[in-house]
Design a protein around this motif. Structure first.
Motif, mmCIF file in Angstrom:
data_model
loop_
_atom_site.group_PDB
_atom_site.id
_atom_site.type_symbol
_atom_site.label_atom_id
_atom_site.label_comp_id
_atom_site.label_asym_id
_atom_site.label_seq_id
_atom_site.Cartn_x
_atom_site.Cartn_y
_atom_site.Cartn_z
ATOM 1 N N GLY A 104 -9.863 -27.895 -49.898
ATOM 2 C CA GLY A 104 -8.871 -27.725 -50.956
ATOM 3 C C GLY A 104 -9.438 -27.115 -52.226
ATOM 4 O O GLY A 104 -8.694 -26.579 -53.054
ATOM 5 N N GLU A 105 -10.765 -27.177 -52.415
ATOM 6 C CA GLU A 105 -11.393 -26.640 -53.621
ATOM 7 C C GLU A 105 -11.718 -25.142 -53.522
ATOM 8 O O GLU A 105 -11.970 -24.494 -54.532
ATOM 9 N N THR A 106 -11.703 -24.612 -52.317
ATOM 10 C CA THR A 106 -12.214 -23.261 -52.093
ATOM 11 C C THR A 106 -11.458 -22.202 -52.874
ATOM 12 O O THR A 106 -12.053 -21.337 -53.521
ATOM 13 N N ALA A 165 -9.386 -12.743 -55.607
ATOM 14 C CA ALA A 165 -8.520 -13.160 -56.720
ATOM 15 C C ALA A 165 -7.372 -14.015 -56.205
ATOM 16 O O ALA A 165 -6.830 -14.848 -56.940
ATOM 17 N N CYS A 166 -7.008 -13.820 -54.933
ATOM 18 C CA CYS A 166 -5.950 -14.629 -54.306
ATOM 19 C C CYS A 166 -6.512 -15.902 -53.668
ATOM 20 O O CYS A 166 -5.769 -16.652 -53.025
ATOM 21 N N GLY A 167 -7.829 -16.128 -53.832
ATOM 22 C CA GLY A 167 -8.433 -17.366 -53.341
ATOM 23 C C GLY A 167 -8.959 -17.307 -51.927
ATOM 24 O O GLY A 167 -9.297 -18.353 -51.356
ATOM 25 N N LEU A 168 -9.050 -16.109 -51.317
ATOM 26 C CA LEU A 168 -9.505 -16.008 -49.932
ATOM 27 C C LEU A 168 -11.019 -15.817 -49.859
ATOM 28 O O LEU A 168 -11.539 -14.833 -50.407
ATOM 29 N N PRO A 169 -11.759 -16.691 -49.181
ATOM 30 C CA PRO A 169 -13.170 -16.408 -48.915
ATOM 31 C C PRO A 169 -13.254 -15.092 -48.152
ATOM 32 O O PRO A 169 -12.488 -14.870 -47.210
ATOM 33 N N THR A 170 -14.175 -14.221 -48.544
ATOM 34 C CA THR A 170 -14.196 -12.873 -47.986
ATOM 35 C C THR A 170 -15.582 -12.537 -47.453
ATOM 36 O O THR A 170 -16.587 -12.728 -48.140
ATOM 37 N N VAL A 171 -15.594 -12.019 -46.232
ATOM 38 C CA VAL A 171 -16.830 -11.635 -45.561
ATOM 39 C C VAL A 171 -17.017 -10.128 -45.702
ATOM 40 O O VAL A 171 -16.084 -9.356 -45.466
ATOM 41 N N VAL A 172 -18.215 -9.703 -46.096
ATOM 42 C CA VAL A 172 -18.506 -8.277 -46.241
ATOM 43 C C VAL A 172 -19.857 -7.959 -45.615
ATOM 44 O O VAL A 172 -20.665 -8.854 -45.352
#
Length: 400
Positions: free
Chosen positions: A356-358, A308-315
C-alpha cells in the motif's frame, strides 16, 4: 519570418525558433517540443516553429520547411540542408535557433533522440550479426555524419542532454566540452499524471477487457517495438509464476511478428495489443507496473508518466530514465542482455505493487521532474546563451 512578437513597450523582439523535421501526435519528442513551445509562449516569449508539418497553435508562428522524403538514407540530411538554407534567409533572423533534430546551424541542440553513435554501439553489443548489418547501412552512415557535423559546428553554443546517460554519451563519442552540456531532464504535469487515476480508471478499464481486479498487469507504452524492447519483455513475462497480463499500448508496422511471439511463448490472451492512444492515463490507472526495457532510450517520458501515477517501473540499463527509477529502487534497472535479469526485475516490481505504500514512494521519486522545473531551467539556459550571443555581437560591432 513574417511576424515578430512585441514587448509590452511596443518594441519588437526576435523569436526563438524551434526546429523539428516532422510532427507525430504520438511522438515523445514532438509532444515535448510542443509543450515547451506553448509554455514559452505562455510566458510571453516570442516563438516560431520550423517543420514540414505542425498543428496550428495560437501565438506561435509556423514556418514550413521540407526536404526530400526519399530515399530514407538522405531524409535527415536533406531536411538539415533545407532548414539551414531557410534559416539563413529569415528576416529578421531569429534570436536563437534550437533544433530537436541534428542540425549544423543551430545555437542550441536538444538531444532528445540521444546519441546515434551510442545507439549503434548498444545494438552491436547485443548482437554481432545485427552490428554487421548496421555497419553496411547507408542510413546509419548518414545519421552519424550529420551527428558529427552538428557537434563539431562552431555555432553550437549549448547542448541539452535530457538524461545523465545522454550527457555521458555525448562526451564519450564526440569529446564535446562538458561545460556546454546541460542536463535538463524531461518534465510533465504532475497534476495531470497522478495516483488518483487508479481510483478513476482501474475498475472500468479492467471490466472492458474482462480482466479481474486482482490480476497482475504489466504496461508497455511506446511505438517502434524492437527498439523499445517488447520482444525481451514478452519472453520475460512468459517466465513469471504470477501469470501477469501484458498490455501493449503503441504501434509497430511488424505488429504480427510480436503477436506470433506471444503465442509461441504460450501467453495467449495474456498479451493485449491496445494500439496507439492519445490519452494513456486510463491505462496507467488500470495497470500495476510499467516496463520499458529499451535497447536505447534517451530518457523515456513514459517512465516519468508511469511513476508519477505511482507505478513501479522496470527499465534497461540503456534507458536514460534509469536516473529516476534508481531514486525508488535500483534493482528495477536491468541489463536486457542477461537472460533472467528482466524477469527478476519484473517480479520485484510486481511485489512492490502489492504494498500500500508503494504508489506514494514511487510518486515521490517522480516529483522532482515537474514541467515547471524543466521549463524554468530551459528558460534560464536560453537567457544565458542569448546574453553570450549579444555580447559577442556587440564586441564584433566595435571591431568594425
Amino acid at each position: 519570418m513574417q511576424t515578430t512578437a512585441l514587448r509590452p513597450d511596443g518594441t519588437s523582439r526576435k523569436p526563438i525558433l524551434f526546429v523539428r523535421r516532422q510532427y507525430s501526435p504520438f511522438g515523445g519528442g514532438e509532444i515535448m517540443l510542443d509543450t515547451i513551445a506553448k509554455e514559452f509562449r505562455a510566458r510571453d516569449m516570442a516563438v516560431a516553429i520550423m517543420s514540414g508539418d505542425w498543428p496550428a497553435s495560437e501565438g506561435i508562428e509556423f514556418i514550413r520547411c521540407t526536404g526530400r522524403r526519399f530515399p530514407r538514407a538522405w531524409r535527415a540530411r536533406s531536411f538539415a540542408m533545407a532548414a539551414c538554407r531557410r534559416i539563413s534567409q529569415l528576416d529578421p533572423a531569429p534570436a536563437l535557433v534550437q533544433s530537436n533534430d541534428r542540425l549544423p546551424c543551430c545555437d542550441i541542440f536538444r538531444a532528445g533522440e540521444g546519441v546515434h553513435a551510442a545507439y549503434l554501439a548498444e545494438r552491436r553489443r547485443l548482437s554481432k550479426l545485427d552490428g554487421a548489418g548496421l555497419s553496411l547501412s547507408l542510413f546509419h552512415k548518414e545519421m552519424l555524419r550529420l551527428e558529427r557535423l552538428t557537434f563539431r559546428s562552431a555555432g553550437l553554443r549549448a547542448v541539452i542532454a535530457i538524461s545523465k546517460m545522454v550527457a555521458d554519451d555525448i562526451r564519450r563519442h564526440y569529446d564535446f566540452p562538458a561545460d556546454r552540456i546541460h542536463h535538463i531532464p524531461n518534465g510533465i504535469s504532475l497534476a495531470t499524471y497522478n495516483v488518483a487515476l487508479r481510483d478513476e480508471h482501474r475498475a472500468r478499464v479492467r471490466a472492458q477487457l474482462d480482466v479481474p481486479p486482482d490480476k497482475p498487469v504489466i504496461l508497455f507504452v511506446g511505438s517502434g517495438f524492437t527498439r523499445k524492447g517488447l520482444a525481451p519483455l514478452i519472453e520475460a513475462t512468459a517466465t513469471l509464476e504470477s501469470l501477469p497480463e501484458l498490455w501493449v499500448v503503441g504501434h509497430d508496422t511488424r505488429m504480427e511478428t510480436f503477436r506470433r511471439l506471444a503465442q509461441k511463448r504460450g501467453l495467449g490472451n495474456r498479451v493485449k495489443f491496445i494500439g496507439p492512444q492519445k490519452d494513456v492515463r486510463p491505462w496507467y490507472g488500470a495497470a500495476d507496473i510499467a516496463a520499458l526495457p529499451s535497447v536505447y532510450e534517451p530518457f523515456g517520458t513514459v517512465v516519468l508518466e508511469a511513476m508519477a501515477c505511482g507505478l513501479p517501473t522496470v527499465v534497461s540499463t540503456m534507458c536514460g530514465g534509469r536516473e529516476l527509477v534508481e531514486r525508488f529502487d535500483p534493482a528495477l534497472v536491468c541489463n536486457i542482455a542477461e537472460r533472467d535479469g528482466l524477469a527478476t526485475s519484473l517480479g520485484r516490481a510486481l511485489q512492490h505493487s502489492r504494498s500500500g505504500e508503494t504508489a506514494h514512494l514511487v510518486r515521490q521519486a517522480a516529483s522532482q521532474y515537474g514541467l515547471d522545473t524543466m521549463i524554468d531551467r530551459t528558460v534560464s539556459l536560453y537567457e544565458n546563451v542569448l546574453a553570450e550571443k549579444r555580447r559577442e555581437e556587440a564586441a564584433a560591432a566595435q571591431r568594425i
